[in-house]
Design a protein around this motif. Structure first.
Motif, PDB file in Angstrom:
ATOM      1  N   ARG A 305      37.402  10.158  67.493  1.00  0.00           N
ATOM      2  CA  ARG A 305      37.684  10.631  68.843  1.00  0.00           C
ATOM      3  C   ARG A 305      39.144  10.378  69.214  1.00  0.00           C
ATOM      4  N   GLN A 306      39.661   9.248  68.781  1.00  0.00           N
ATOM      5  CA  GLN A 306      41.071   8.935  69.037  1.00  0.00           C
ATOM      6  C   GLN A 306      41.997   9.903  68.308  1.00  0.00           C
ATOM      7  N   ALA A 307      41.648  10.253  67.091  1.00  0.00           N
ATOM      8  CA  ALA A 307      42.475  11.192  66.327  1.00  0.00           C
ATOM      9  C   ALA A 307      42.490  12.568  66.996  1.00  0.00           C
ATOM     10  N   MET A 308      41.360  12.971  67.532  1.00  0.00           N
ATOM     11  CA  MET A 308      41.321  14.234  68.274  1.00  0.00           C
ATOM     12  C   MET A 308      42.229  14.156  69.499  1.00  0.00           C
ATOM     13  N   ALA A 309      42.176  13.021  70.190  1.00  0.00           N
ATOM     14  CA  ALA A 309      43.023  12.841  71.366  1.00  0.00           C
ATOM     15  C   ALA A 309      44.505  12.876  71.007  1.00  0.00           C
ATOM     16  N   ALA A 310      44.821  12.408  69.798  1.00  0.00           N
ATOM     17  CA  ALA A 310      46.219  12.345  69.366  1.00  0.00           C
ATOM     18  C   ALA A 310      46.780  13.693  68.956  1.00  0.00           C
ATOM     19  N   VAL A 311      45.911  14.652  68.672  1.00  0.00           N
ATOM     20  CA  VAL A 311      46.389  15.907  68.092  1.00  0.00           C
ATOM     21  C   VAL A 311      46.233  17.121  69.006  1.00  0.00           C
ATOM     22  N   VAL A 312      45.341  17.062  69.989  1.00  0.00           N
ATOM     23  CA  VAL A 312      45.135  18.212  70.870  1.00  0.00           C
ATOM     24  C   VAL A 312      46.378  18.456  71.724  1.00  0.00           C
ATOM     25  N   ASP A 313      46.853  19.679  71.695  1.00  0.00           N
ATOM     26  CA  ASP A 313      48.029  20.064  72.473  1.00  0.00           C
ATOM     27  C   ASP A 313      47.560  20.719  73.768  1.00  0.00           C
ATOM     28  N   ARG A 314      47.479  19.914  74.819  1.00  0.00           N
ATOM     29  CA  ARG A 314      46.945  20.396  76.096  1.00  0.00           C
ATOM     30  C   ARG A 314      47.833  21.471  76.723  1.00  0.00           C
ATOM     31  N   SER A 315      49.140  21.308  76.607  1.00  0.00           N
ATOM     32  CA  SER A 315      50.055  22.280  77.218  1.00  0.00           C
ATOM     33  C   SER A 315      49.866  23.662  76.606  1.00  0.00           C
ATOM     34  N   ARG A 316      49.796  23.728  75.290  1.00  0.00           N
ATOM     35  CA  ARG A 316      49.582  25.009  74.622  1.00  0.00           C
ATOM     36  C   ARG A 316      48.207  25.578  74.956  1.00  0.00           C
ATOM     37  N   LEU A 317      47.223  24.705  74.995  1.00  0.00           N
ATOM     38  CA  LEU A 317      45.859  25.137  75.290  1.00  0.00           C
ATOM     39  C   LEU A 317      45.779  25.761  76.685  1.00  0.00           C
ATOM     40  N   ALA A 318      46.261  25.028  77.681  1.00  0.00           N
ATOM     41  CA  ALA A 318      46.179  25.518  79.054  1.00  0.00           C
ATOM     42  C   ALA A 318      47.026  26.763  79.244  1.00  0.00           C
ATOM     43  N   GLY A 319      48.244  26.739  78.723  1.00  0.00           N
ATOM     44  CA  GLY A 319      49.159  27.854  78.925  1.00  0.00           C
ATOM     45  C   GLY A 319      48.724  29.128  78.230  1.00  0.00           C
ATOM     46  N   SER A 320      48.251  29.008  76.990  1.00  0.00           N
ATOM     47  CA  SER A 320      47.908  30.206  76.222  1.00  0.00           C
ATOM     48  C   SER A 320      46.614  30.857  76.701  1.00  0.00           C
ATOM     49  N   VAL A 321      45.696  30.068  77.250  1.00  0.00           N
ATOM     50  CA  VAL A 321      44.408  30.611  77.672  1.00  0.00           C
ATOM     51  C   VAL A 321      44.383  30.924  79.165  1.00  0.00           C
ATOM     52  N   ASP A 346      50.198   8.141  77.688  1.00  0.00           N
ATOM     53  CA  ASP A 346      50.785   6.830  77.428  1.00  0.00           C
ATOM     54  C   ASP A 346      50.250   6.222  76.137  1.00  0.00           C
ATOM     55  N   THR A 347      48.991   6.486  75.830  1.00  0.00           N
ATOM     56  CA  THR A 347      48.361   5.882  74.649  1.00  0.00           C
ATOM     57  C   THR A 347      48.710   6.620  73.367  1.00  0.00           C
ATOM     58  N   TYR A 348      48.723   7.952  73.404  1.00  0.00           N
ATOM     59  CA  TYR A 348      48.859   8.738  72.169  1.00  0.00           C
ATOM     60  C   TYR A 348      50.167   9.523  72.079  1.00  0.00           C
ATOM     61  N   GLY A 349      50.912   9.618  73.163  1.00  0.00           N
ATOM     62  CA  GLY A 349      52.161  10.360  73.131  1.00  0.00           C
ATOM     63  C   GLY A 349      51.940  11.856  72.988  1.00  0.00           C
ATOM     64  N   LEU A 360      42.982   7.746  61.457  1.00  0.00           N
ATOM     65  CA  LEU A 360      41.831   7.970  60.577  1.00  0.00           C
ATOM     66  C   LEU A 360      41.940   7.147  59.303  1.00  0.00           C
ATOM     67  N   ARG A 361      43.141   7.073  58.769  1.00  0.00           N
ATOM     68  CA  ARG A 361      43.350   6.324  57.521  1.00  0.00           C
ATOM     69  C   ARG A 361      43.055   4.838  57.734  1.00  0.00           C
ATOM     70  N   GLU A 362      43.542   4.289  58.834  1.00  0.00           N
ATOM     71  CA  GLU A 362      43.332   2.869  59.111  1.00  0.00           C
ATOM     72  C   GLU A 362      41.860   2.539  59.297  1.00  0.00           C
ATOM     73  N   ALA A 488      40.906   6.046  77.740  1.00  0.00           N
ATOM     74  CA  ALA A 488      41.878   6.517  76.753  1.00  0.00           C
ATOM     75  C   ALA A 488      41.734   5.776  75.427  1.00  0.00           C
ATOM     76  N   THR A 489      41.306   4.537  75.471  1.00  0.00           N
ATOM     77  CA  THR A 489      41.128   3.751  74.241  1.00  0.00           C
ATOM     78  C   THR A 489      39.820   4.097  73.539  1.00  0.00           C
ATOM     79  N   ASP A 490      38.734   4.195  74.295  1.00  0.00           N
ATOM     80  CA  ASP A 490      37.414   4.424  73.702  1.00  0.00           C
ATOM     81  C   ASP A 490      37.100   5.911  73.520  1.00  0.00           C
ATOM     82  N   VAL A 491      37.690   6.767  74.304  1.00  0.00           N
ATOM     83  CA  VAL A 491      37.520   8.223  74.263  1.00  0.00           C
ATOM     84  C   VAL A 491      36.042   8.654  74.257  1.00  0.00           C
TER      85      VAL A 491
END
Length: 532
Positions: A305-321, A346-349, A360-362, A488-491
């Protein structure tokens, strides 16, 4: 802003479509009625026998029917702010700890059929909702009630288990709606589409099979309350999609279209104005998010769940749709609410496949992680399918995930989500009342809307109760900041975007700017023709 098997008389199958009379007399659609379009679907089936019962309903569309017909002790005024008395003449806490709340009913208050409304009816209605405790989660709004005391015919005293400064807001929601013990059973839901109350309108529902096609609201001549009605009759007509609703507006078959207009409609009407049609932006507090069944094997490890939070691009998602009608959201609490923090940012940048891969690797997670994202095809508007396709493509582009998407109609989607059938699913939230509590408690407290297995003891046992002690809601900001950081930590949920609201109406209609409030509550009594 959520259903069991419909057991309607067999004659309905022979007479469909048919008008189901609710709470009083009134004509059918047409005439001088103001006609309002919606894409909300009102259905009854195996998972929703009683969609219009206040003890069951927990869905913005259905609440918008109930708010016209079922009265509550308090109501949020047209421009927002603190609740004001409606069925009550006065209400207030009688102690400094916010644990004892007293209301006095208006004198001469009656249901639409003329039967007096008494303190015993209020007690019956709220205790009924708590006793039935529908799996939709609405009763959770009343969970702080310990006992209800009545004094004479007109006084009600609520004794709360713990301090709750948000309690007046909760008394303004339809789950606290006042119903008659002569019309509603104390221990079971009322099947079908009938609603009886003391609100500003009576209603008739036109039913085709197991679906309501329109609801006719007629002024309740016996209504006593805070609302000033500016019309005598409004028809709420349900459309299969935004396209059909838009065609009806242009043809003059309806006077206004509300939720949910498509992004393309909003853009087109703004850029290419139509004769006699005006688009109005109204303040909105809607959010969209991904929810997780935290016990499902594919997402049980929070690293996924954290990895998903780290990779989803909200700006592109909201803007494009959604274009300008949506903005990125980095917390459950939207940015327009004072307690908001950007905890996920703040947590994932910024979105980063490298950071996601490290998470995921860790955790020792083998990639690609296979997931199915589930969404509803007919509840939140035409943009939902594209939104989930975009999410899928973003996740798959990292090579860390192998994602498919699956759409299901709401009448099947919501029961399956509550059962825990979906590991990952998309939902929207329209607040029950405009307080930060209502953006966290419905997802994290006991008996919550999501029926989630996720529990954080600090949030549930300490921070939420602490936040509710603060009569000054700004003083609760510290507790809400901690809750947002925990999320944000537990997602357990992944916020995506927050939206604006738009309505389009023919230019002879007034009151349009007040027709929807920030919680997407329809205020049909504000509409009139020609003069404000």
């Amino acid at each position: 802003m959520n259903r069991k098997t419909l057991v309607l008389p067999a004659v309905l199958g022979l007479l469909a479509p048919v008008l189901v009379a609710c709470g009083g007399s009134g004509g059918g659609s047409g005439g001088d009625a103001i006609v309002v379009g919606t894409t909300d679907q009102f259905t009854a089936g195996k998972d929703a026998t009683a969609p219009f019962d206040p003890a069951y309903a927990y869905d913005t569309g259905v609440w918008n029917v109930l708010r016209q017909t079922v009265q509550t002790l308090m109501r949020v005024p047209r421009g927002g702010g603190a609740p004001v008395p409606d069925a009550a003449s006065r209400c207030g806490f009688t102690d400094r700890a916010s644990e004892r709340y007293r209301c006095t009913l208006r004198e001469g208050l009656t249901f639409a059929d003329g039967t007096p409304v008494t303190a015993k009816d209020v007690k019956f209605s709220i205790e009924r909702a708590l006793a039935i405790k529908s799996d939709n989660g609405a009763a959770g709004l009343l969970a702080s009630i310990d006992t209800i005391e009545t004094k004479g015919e007109g006084e009600i005293v609520f004794h709360l288990k713990t301090p709750d400064a948000t309690f007046p807001y909760k008394l303004s929601t339809p789950v606290a709606g006042i119903v008659s013990s002569e019309k509603y059973d104390a221990k079971k839901l009322r099947d079908g589409f009938q609603v009886d109350g003391s609100g500003p309108y009576t209603m008739k529902a036109a039913v085709d099979g197991d679906r309501v096609t329109e609801v006719v609201f007629t002024r309740n001549s016996r209504y006593q309350g805070d609302i000033k009605l500016r019309n005598d009759k409004v028809v709420l007509r349900s459309f299969e999609d935004a396209g059909a609703m838009g065609e009806a507006l242009e043809a003059g078959d309806i006077d206004m279209m509300t939720r949910t207009m498509s992004p393309e409609q909003i853009k087109d009407l703004n850029e290419n104005p139509k004769p006699d049609i005006k688009v109005t932006e109204v303040p909105g507090l809607e959010i969209r998010y991904l929810g997780f069944n935290t016990e499902a094997p594919s997402v049980k490890d929070k690293a996924v769940r954290q990895a998903m939070a780290a990779v989803v691009d909200r700006s592109r998602l909201a803007g494009s749709v959604y274009g300008t009608s949506a903005t990125p959201l980095y917390s459950l609490i939207p940015s327009s609410i004072a307690a908001h923090t950007n905890s996920f940012l703040d947590t994932y940048g910024e979105p980063s496949a490298t950071n996601a891969a490290g998470i995921l690797r860790e955790a020792g997670i083998t990639t690609p992680v296979k997931l199915t994202l589930h969404y509803t095809t007919d509840h939140y508007g035409a943009g939902t399918a594209q939104e989930f396709t975009t999410l899928r493509d973003q996740l798959n582009a990292t090579k860390l995930f192998d994602v498919t998407v699956k759409g299901t109609k709401w009448s099947e989607f919501r029961p399956a989500q509550k059962r825990g059938d979906y590991a990952v699913y998309g939902l929207g939230w329209f607040p029950d009342f405009p307080d930060p509590d209502n953006y966290v408690a419905p997802f994290l407290d006991a008996d919550n809307f999501l029926n989630t297995p996720y529990v954080n003891s600090a949030t549930r046992s300490r921070l939420l109760p602490e936040s509710r002690r603060a009569a000054d809601r700004n003083a609760a900001s510290s507790a809400f900041a901690q809750i947002q950081d925990i999320v944000a930590t537990d997602v357990p949920v992944l916020p995506l975007w927050q939206g604006k609201q738009y309505v389009a109406a023919r230019d002879d209609l007034t009151g349009v700017e007040w027709a929807l409030n920030t919680s997407s509550d329809l205020q049909l009594w504000e509409l009139s023709r020609g003069i404000a």
